[in-house]
Write a protein that holds these residues in place. Structure first.
Motif, PDB file in Angstrom:
ATOM      1  N   ALA A  40     -36.537 -22.488  -2.496  1.00 32.83           N
ATOM      2  CA  ALA A  40     -36.499 -23.570  -1.512  1.00 32.83           C
ATOM      3  C   ALA A  40     -37.158 -23.133  -0.204  1.00 32.83           C
ATOM      4  O   ALA A  40     -37.929 -23.897   0.390  1.00 32.83           O
ATOM      5  CB  ALA A  40     -35.057 -23.998  -1.260  1.00 32.83           C
ATOM      6  N   ALA A  41     -36.875 -21.928   0.254  1.00 36.03           N
ATOM      7  CA  ALA A  41     -37.455 -21.440   1.509  1.00 36.03           C
ATOM      8  C   ALA A  41     -38.970 -21.309   1.400  1.00 36.03           C
ATOM      9  O   ALA A  41     -39.707 -21.725   2.308  1.00 36.03           O
ATOM     10  CB  ALA A  41     -36.831 -20.103   1.889  1.00 36.03           C
ATOM     11  N   PHE A  42     -39.458 -20.749   0.299  1.00 40.14           N
ATOM     12  CA  PHE A  42     -40.910 -20.626   0.122  1.00 40.14           C
ATOM     13  C   PHE A  42     -41.553 -21.997  -0.028  1.00 40.14           C
ATOM     14  O   PHE A  42     -42.662 -22.225   0.461  1.00 40.14           O
ATOM     15  CB  PHE A  42     -41.235 -19.748  -1.080  1.00 40.14           C
ATOM     16  N   GLY A  43     -40.871 -22.914  -0.684  1.00 42.03           N
ATOM     17  CA  GLY A  43     -41.396 -24.268  -0.827  1.00 42.03           C
ATOM     18  C   GLY A  43     -41.519 -24.966   0.519  1.00 42.03           C
ATOM     19  O   GLY A  43     -42.519 -25.636   0.796  1.00 42.03           O
ATOM     20  N   ILE A  44     -40.518 -24.816   1.373  1.00 41.81           N
ATOM     21  CA  ILE A  44     -40.569 -25.413   2.706  1.00 41.81           C
ATOM     22  C   ILE A  44     -41.713 -24.818   3.511  1.00 41.81           C
ATOM     23  O   ILE A  44     -42.464 -25.541   4.181  1.00 41.81           O
ATOM     24  CB  ILE A  44     -39.221 -25.243   3.426  1.00 41.81           C
ATOM     25  N   CYS A  45     -41.868 -23.499   3.448  1.00 42.74           N
ATOM     26  CA  CYS A  45     -42.981 -22.851   4.168  1.00 42.74           C
ATOM     27  C   CYS A  45     -44.326 -23.332   3.651  1.00 42.74           C
ATOM     28  O   CYS A  45     -45.251 -23.584   4.437  1.00 42.74           O
ATOM     29  CB  CYS A  45     -42.872 -21.337   4.046  1.00 42.74           C
ATOM     30  N   ALA A  46     -44.457 -23.492   2.344  1.00 43.05           N
ATOM     31  CA  ALA A  46     -45.721 -23.958   1.770  1.00 43.05           C
ATOM     32  C   ALA A  46     -46.033 -25.380   2.209  1.00 43.05           C
ATOM     33  O   ALA A  46     -47.179 -25.701   2.538  1.00 43.05           O
ATOM     34  CB  ALA A  46     -45.662 -23.866   0.241  1.00 43.05           C
ATOM     35  N   VAL A  47     -45.027 -26.237   2.235  1.00 46.44           N
ATOM     36  CA  VAL A  47     -45.234 -27.624   2.671  1.00 46.44           C
ATOM     37  C   VAL A  47     -45.635 -27.662   4.144  1.00 46.44           C
ATOM     38  O   VAL A  47     -46.544 -28.410   4.534  1.00 46.44           O
ATOM     39  CB  VAL A  47     -43.967 -28.467   2.407  1.00 46.44           C
ATOM     40  N   LEU A  48     -44.992 -26.863   4.976  1.00 43.34           N
ATOM     41  CA  LEU A  48     -45.341 -26.827   6.397  1.00 43.34           C
ATOM     42  C   LEU A  48     -46.761 -26.308   6.611  1.00 43.34           C
ATOM     43  O   LEU A  48     -47.496 -26.828   7.457  1.00 43.34           O
ATOM     44  CB  LEU A  48     -44.331 -25.974   7.171  1.00 43.34           C
ATOM     45  N   GLN A  49     -47.160 -25.295   5.866  1.00 43.43           N
ATOM     46  CA  GLN A  49     -48.523 -24.777   5.997  1.00 43.43           C
ATOM     47  C   GLN A  49     -49.547 -25.785   5.497  1.00 43.43           C
ATOM     48  O   GLN A  49     -50.617 -25.934   6.094  1.00 43.43           O
ATOM     49  CB  GLN A  49     -48.652 -23.460   5.244  1.00 43.43           C
TER      50      GLN A  49
END
Length: 64
Positions: A40-49
């Protein structure tokens, strides 16, 4: 000075992401974070980037 401020903001932003996202799942038996929390944390970071990249692509400055 500006580099320090940028570093401090990024550090605290990522630490806040850890607190909010990773702590939503229970810890594993070994005391670590749950794999679903990492996903979930990596997914959120990927979406923000991806959103930032889209913003730059759409609204980049045109040469005068």
């Amino acid at each position: 000075m500006q580099v320090f401020v940028l570093f401090a903001v990024l550090y605290h932003g990522l630490n806040g992401l850890r607190i909010v996202v990773l702590d939503m799942w229970p810890r594993t038996a070994g005391g670590g974070y749950a794999p679903a929390g990492y996903a979930a944390a990596f997914g959120i970071c990927a979406v923000l980037q991806a959103a930032a990249l889209l913003w730059l692509a759409l609204f980049r400055a045109q040469p005068a």
